[in-house]
Scaffold this motif. Sequence first.
Motif: not given
Length: 225
Positions: A56-66
């Motif tokens: 899921e792109p949203e989950s990947l983006a959230a991981l990257g942000a964290s």
Amino acid sequence: MPTILISGANRGIGLELARQFALGGWTVIGTARHPEAATDLAALPSTTVLPLEATEPESLAALGASLDGQPIDVLIANAGIAINLAASAAEVTRQDFLKVVRTNTFAPLALAGVLKPNLLAGERKLAFAMSSLMSSITANDWGTQYTYRASKTGLNAVWTALTREWRPLGIACGLLRPGMVATEMTNFNGIAVETSVSGMKQVVENFTMADAGRIIGYDGTDVPW
């Protein structure tokens, strides 16, 4: 302490990887689709649990942000699935095929892409994905396992391309073969997970740019293409 990120670290091979690296003095970042349930992972020393659904792109983006600004020395894209390994060609469904390829082939590449800045900031700069003997065209002498084989052969192809793209940046990419390990995925048939992970940990710790592009088994032997 060096830092390692392991995806799918809440059970099986991923959990044992997290355990052995944590007990070996590493800082571990383990991901799980449901981190609130990853109690065994959270109990390990020097370990952080983060949520991730790598398809899921949203989950990947959230991981990257964290993880923004967090150096990562080693990535092991471990998360993977298998569906109906015994299915004949006529029994393989489009839905199952695409789900396995999305998880086993696309997700590791997408995860690596998100964590590229973190790896560049790390000292060891190693990126691994989890391959299999089933990926080998040369060694395929008994058929079946269509979706799983395709996903892992595809993974070998994309990781080889990633190896060439990232080599000039100083990031060494490799593929690990755990062997047939006694986990839920194999109905607990195979070698002990501790044995497999101990061998793979040694491969990771000894890996250099000279090894980039290899598929190395837990026993130190190369998997034929």
